[in-house]
Design a protein around this motif. Sequence first.
Motif, PDB file in Angstrom:
ATOM      1  N   UNK A  11       0.835  -1.201  -0.058  1.00  0.00           N
ATOM      2  CA  UNK A  11       0.309   0.533   0.185  1.00  0.00           C
ATOM      3  C   UNK A  11       0.791   1.592   0.407  1.00  0.00           C
ATOM      4  N   UNK A  12       2.463   1.052   0.777  1.00  0.00           N
ATOM      5  CA  UNK A  12       2.808   2.449   0.675  1.00  0.00           C
ATOM      6  C   UNK A  12       4.001   2.518  -0.747  1.00  0.00           C
ATOM      7  N   UNK A  13       3.385   1.590  -2.061  1.00  0.00           N
ATOM      8  CA  UNK A  13       4.267   1.888  -3.299  1.00  0.00           C
ATOM      9  C   UNK A  13       5.409   0.732  -3.117  1.00  0.00           C
TER      10      UNK A  13
END
Length: 187
Positions: free
Chosen positions: A52-54
Motif C-alpha cells: 500500500x505504501x508503493x
Amino acid sequence: MNTNHAKAIKGMSIANIVLAALGIFGMLIAWAGLGVGGAAISGSGYDYFYTDDGLYFTTDDVSVLLGMLGFLVFLVIVCAVLILIAGILGVRGAAKPDKLRGIMIWNIVAAVVSLLSCCWVSLVLCIIVAVFANKDRALYAAAPAPAAPYGYAPAAAPVAPVAPQQPVQAAPVAPQQPAAPAPVAAA
C-alpha cells in the motif's frame, strides 16, 4: 542456613520442561506456517508484489525473508531442545549429589541459549537452578559422612581372626616370714 534445594531444583526444572515443550510445539507450528507461506508465494504466479505504501517486492525477496525466518525458528527449536535437556537432567538428578555439577553446567548452557532465543522466563529459571545446584554441591562437599540409620551400626572393616585367649594361672605365692619386732629404745 544449610538447606537442601532439591525440591526447588526439581520444581523449576519441571517448569523448564513445560516451557521448552510449549516452545518447541509453537516453533514447529511457526515453521510449518512459514513453509506454507513460502509455497503460497512461490506458486502464486506473480513475480512481484506492491504494498500500500508503493514498495516493490519480488518473490525472490520474500522467499529469502521467509528462509531467514525459517532459520531463526530452527535456531529457537535447537535452543528449546537444550533447555528441555537441562530440565530433564534437573528433574532426574536434583537429589543426587554426584549429578549436581552436570545440572549446574547444563543450566548455565540453557541460560545462555535462553538469552539468545529471548526466552526470559527460562533464562531466570535456569540461572536459579544453576545457583541452587552449586549451593547444594558445596553443601554436600562440606557435609560429614551420613550417620547410620537407627539401630544399625556402620559396617566395620574385616579383621583377621585371632586365637582365643587362654586363662592365665597365677604363680604360687611363697609364704611370708613374720617380721621381727622392732627394738624398743630405753628410756
